[in-house]
Scaffold this motif. Structure first.
Motif, PDB file in Angstrom:
ATOM      1  N   ASN A  79       5.570 -21.839  -7.478  1.00 42.39           N
ATOM      2  CA  ASN A  79       5.717 -20.797  -8.495  1.00 42.39           C
ATOM      3  C   ASN A  79       5.667 -19.393  -7.906  1.00 42.39           C
ATOM      4  N   ILE A  80       5.213 -19.267  -6.669  1.00 46.75           N
ATOM      5  CA  ILE A  80       5.048 -17.952  -6.045  1.00 46.75           C
ATOM      6  C   ILE A  80       6.296 -17.686  -5.210  1.00 46.75           C
ATOM      7  N   LEU A  81       7.073 -16.726  -5.655  1.00 44.46           N
ATOM      8  CA  LEU A  81       8.420 -16.522  -5.132  1.00 44.46           C
ATOM      9  C   LEU A  81       8.462 -15.408  -4.091  1.00 44.46           C
ATOM     10  N   GLU A  82       9.459 -14.556  -4.183  1.00 43.66           N
ATOM     11  CA  GLU A  82       9.707 -13.576  -3.130  1.00 43.66           C
ATOM     12  C   GLU A  82       8.745 -12.392  -3.199  1.00 43.66           C
ATOM     13  N   LEU A  83       8.662 -11.693  -2.081  1.00 42.60           N
ATOM     14  CA  LEU A  83       7.895 -10.455  -2.006  1.00 42.60           C
ATOM     15  C   LEU A  83       8.616  -9.403  -2.850  1.00 42.60           C
ATOM     16  N   ASP A  84       7.948  -8.918  -3.878  1.00 43.49           N
ATOM     17  CA  ASP A  84       8.549  -8.002  -4.852  1.00 43.49           C
ATOM     18  C   ASP A  84       8.382  -6.545  -4.442  1.00 43.49           C
ATOM     19  N   HIS A  85       7.163  -6.178  -4.073  1.00 48.53           N
ATOM     20  CA  HIS A  85       6.906  -4.807  -3.638  1.00 48.53           C
ATOM     21  C   HIS A  85       5.617  -4.767  -2.830  1.00 48.53           C
ATOM     22  N   ALA A  86       5.420  -3.669  -2.155  1.00 52.40           N
ATOM     23  CA  ALA A  86       4.166  -3.384  -1.457  1.00 52.40           C
ATOM     24  C   ALA A  86       3.734  -1.983  -1.856  1.00 52.40           C
ATOM     25  N   ALA A  87       2.431  -1.750  -1.882  1.00 50.74           N
ATOM     26  CA  ALA A  87       1.911  -0.444  -2.276  1.00 50.74           C
ATOM     27  C   ALA A  87       1.027   0.117  -1.179  1.00 50.74           C
ATOM     28  N   THR A  88       1.371   1.318  -0.744  1.00 49.72           N
ATOM     29  CA  THR A  88       0.631   2.007   0.312  1.00 49.72           C
ATOM     30  C   THR A  88      -0.114   3.190  -0.278  1.00 49.72           C
ATOM     31  N   ARG A  89      -1.379   3.320   0.061  1.00 49.61           N
ATOM     32  CA  ARG A  89      -2.192   4.447  -0.394  1.00 49.61           C
ATOM     33  C   ARG A  89      -2.021   5.621   0.573  1.00 49.61           C
ATOM     34  N   VAL A  90      -1.712   6.793   0.020  1.00 52.13           N
ATOM     35  CA  VAL A  90      -1.580   8.015   0.817  1.00 52.13           C
ATOM     36  C   VAL A  90      -2.397   9.127   0.173  1.00 52.13           C
ATOM     37  N   ARG A  91      -2.806  10.090   0.964  1.00 50.12           N
ATOM     38  CA  ARG A  91      -3.619  11.195   0.451  1.00 50.12           C
ATOM     39  C   ARG A  91      -2.807  12.044  -0.531  1.00 50.12           C
ATOM     40  N   ALA A  92      -3.502  12.601  -1.513  1.00 50.03           N
ATOM     41  CA  ALA A  92      -2.837  13.383  -2.560  1.00 50.03           C
ATOM     42  C   ALA A  92      -1.962  14.475  -1.976  1.00 50.03           C
ATOM     43  N   ARG A 116     -10.723   7.261  -3.117  1.00 48.14           N
ATOM     44  CA  ARG A 116     -11.901   6.617  -2.543  1.00 48.14           C
ATOM     45  C   ARG A 116     -11.494   5.483  -1.603  1.00 48.14           C
ATOM     46  N   PHE A 117     -10.450   4.724  -1.973  1.00 51.31           N
ATOM     47  CA  PHE A 117      -9.949   3.678  -1.081  1.00 51.31           C
ATOM     48  C   PHE A 117      -9.525   4.274   0.253  1.00 51.31           C
ATOM     49  N   ILE A 118      -8.831   5.403   0.224  1.00 51.59           N
ATOM     50  CA  ILE A 118      -8.376   6.032   1.466  1.00 51.59           C
ATOM     51  C   ILE A 118      -9.566   6.499   2.294  1.00 51.59           C
ATOM     52  N   TYR A 119     -10.591   7.016   1.651  1.00 51.49           N
ATOM     53  CA  TYR A 119     -11.804   7.404   2.379  1.00 51.49           C
ATOM     54  C   TYR A 119     -12.399   6.194   3.093  1.00 51.49           C
ATOM     55  N   ASN A 120     -12.418   5.047   2.420  1.00 53.74           N
ATOM     56  CA  ASN A 120     -13.051   3.856   2.986  1.00 53.74           C
ATOM     57  C   ASN A 120     -12.197   3.145   4.027  1.00 53.74           C
ATOM     58  N   TYR A 121     -10.868   3.153   3.847  1.00 54.97           N
ATOM     59  CA  TYR A 121     -10.004   2.336   4.695  1.00 54.97           C
ATOM     60  C   TYR A 121      -8.906   3.115   5.407  1.00 54.97           C
ATOM     61  N   GLY A 122      -8.769   4.406   5.083  1.00 57.75           N
ATOM     62  CA  GLY A 122      -7.669   5.177   5.642  1.00 57.75           C
ATOM     63  C   GLY A 122      -6.378   4.901   4.892  1.00 57.75           C
ATOM     64  N   PRO A 123      -5.362   5.754   5.072  1.00 55.42           N
ATOM     65  CA  PRO A 123      -4.054   5.459   4.473  1.00 55.42           C
ATOM     66  C   PRO A 123      -3.537   4.131   5.010  1.00 55.42           C
ATOM     67  N   ARG A 124      -3.148   3.250   4.135  1.00 56.42           N
ATOM     68  CA  ARG A 124      -2.666   1.933   4.554  1.00 56.42           C
ATOM     69  C   ARG A 124      -2.088   1.206   3.353  1.00 56.42           C
ATOM     70  N   THR A 125      -1.419   0.078   3.628  1.00 51.59           N
ATOM     71  CA  THR A 125      -0.906  -0.760   2.560  1.00 51.59           C
ATOM     72  C   THR A 125      -2.066  -1.458   1.868  1.00 51.59           C
TER      73      THR A 125
END
Length: 361
Positions: free
Chosen positions: A197-210, A273-282
């Motif tokens: 039931n789990i098909l293709e990769l639809d999208h990815a989301a990357t966190r970047v600073r404001a 806050r995610f970027i503070y904890n993990y840096g800009p990343r997917t």
């Protein structure tokens, strides 16, 4: 950057139009295509567990595993989807090392989704034109193997990800060169119906600073043939979800940032806050999913945990859910199902609920 800085789309849209015009003027239209693969680096001891997670919790399965003097790689594929390459370096210098520093990344100095690889019909022309625009690559020369030609950008100053380009010579989709040695990772896919039931990769989301949102989107457009589509603002959580697409039917790359820059852990909202904890990343990889209710339940029975509820409805057009981040890749899986002819990609209510769920990270 002044303390009164905040994002809006007016300046971005002006830059988008300029970038599209310049891309055509520079002869770059049509020289890069859709997503072929994502490349994820992990710590050496986490290579097999990371690959097993993808086997257990997506429709992808191992088709090859090989090593050379630089790295050890496991290739996962699913028909109709971009490939997933999970690898670990063999003691060589890591150009992404400086990007992997965050408040919570101490045990993971080499772990991140590093590169989005796009198909390129004429890599020599592409490289020549980009070089002529004053842009540089991670390596001076195109890497040549018996099966493909490949080059990638340095890690972005804004996303800390790289963009790669591949031109196949023969045996399209074959990543193992004649100089690599195959190995048996000893991994098997569970005999579970939910995987289908789990098909293709639809999208990815990357966190970047404001303050770097516009630059990150424009940079990605300069390297690829993607277009900025729209942004969803969640003012209450200081967050913007920005969607870029090649076409309605292709993988989408999402950039999520704050509306205003980081101030403190208490005030800045879950995205900054995610970027503070993990840096800009997917932050997450999203997979199109059929029978999403039953699939989400079955995944839970096989050990998957979630940081959100299953959000949305048929009436709203889609349902989505976020998993807990992987202890091996730091990546969240999203399972998404769009009903009928829904073409809005996201809804603001879903974006709001999923953004809030990331507070748990």
């Amino acid at each position: 950057m002044g303390t009164d800085f905040h994002n809006d789309d007016k300046a971005l849209l002006e830059k988008v139009d300029e970038t599209l015009e310049q891309r055509k003027k520079n002869g770059l239209e049509g020289l890069s295509g859709g997503l072929e693969a994502v490349i994820i680096a992990v710590e050496p001891e986490r290579l097999l567990p990371a690959a097993q997670e993808f086997i257990n919790y997506t429709g992808h399965d191992v088709v090859d595993a090989f090593e050379d003097n630089a790295q050890k790689t496991i290739v996962l594929k699913r028909e109709g989807s971009a490939d997933i390459l999970v690898y670990t370096r063999s003691g060589h210098e890591n150009p992404f090392a400086a990007s992997n520093r965050g408040a919570k990344t101490g045990p993971y100095p080499n772990t991140r989704l590093e590169t989005f690889v796009f198909k390129c019909p004429d890599i020599e022309t592409y490289v020549a034109k980009q070089t002529g625009c004053g842009r540089s690559f991670l390596t001076q020369d195109i890497q040549q193997t018996d099966t493909y030609s490949f080059i990638q950008t340095p890690p972005s100053a804004y996303t800390c990800n790289s963009v790669g380009f591949i031109q196949w010579k023969n045996n399209e989709g074959e990543y193992r060169s004649q100089h690599a040695t195959p190995f048996d990772p000893g991994l098997t896919k569970p005999e579970a119906s939910y995987c289908s039931n789990i098909l293709e990769l639809d999208h990815a989301a990357t966190r970047v600073r404001a303050e770097e949102r516009d630059a990150a989107i424009i940079e990605f457009m300069e390297w690829t043939n993607y277009h900025f589509e729209f942004a969803v603002y969640v003012e209450s959580l200081n967050s913007i979800t920005n969607v870029s697409r090649l076409s309605l039917d292709d993988f989408a790359l999402v950039f999520t940032s704050g509306i205003r820059p980081f101030v403190s852990l208490e005030e800045s909202g879950p995205t900054e806050r995610f970027i503070y904890n993990y840096g800009p990343r997917t932050h997450h990889l999203a997979f199109n999913t059929e029978n999403i209710e039953d699939t989400v339940d079955a995944l839970a029975e096989h050990g998957m945990g979630y940081i959100s509820e299953l959000i949305g409805s048929r009436e709203e057009g889609l349902k989505q859910i976020f998993t807990k981040p992987s202890p091996h890749t730091l990546i969240v899986n999203e399972y998404i199902h769009r009903y009928d002819d829904f073409d809005g990609f996201f809804t603001k209510s879903n974006v709001t609920a999923l953004t809030k769920a990331t507070e748990k990270q």
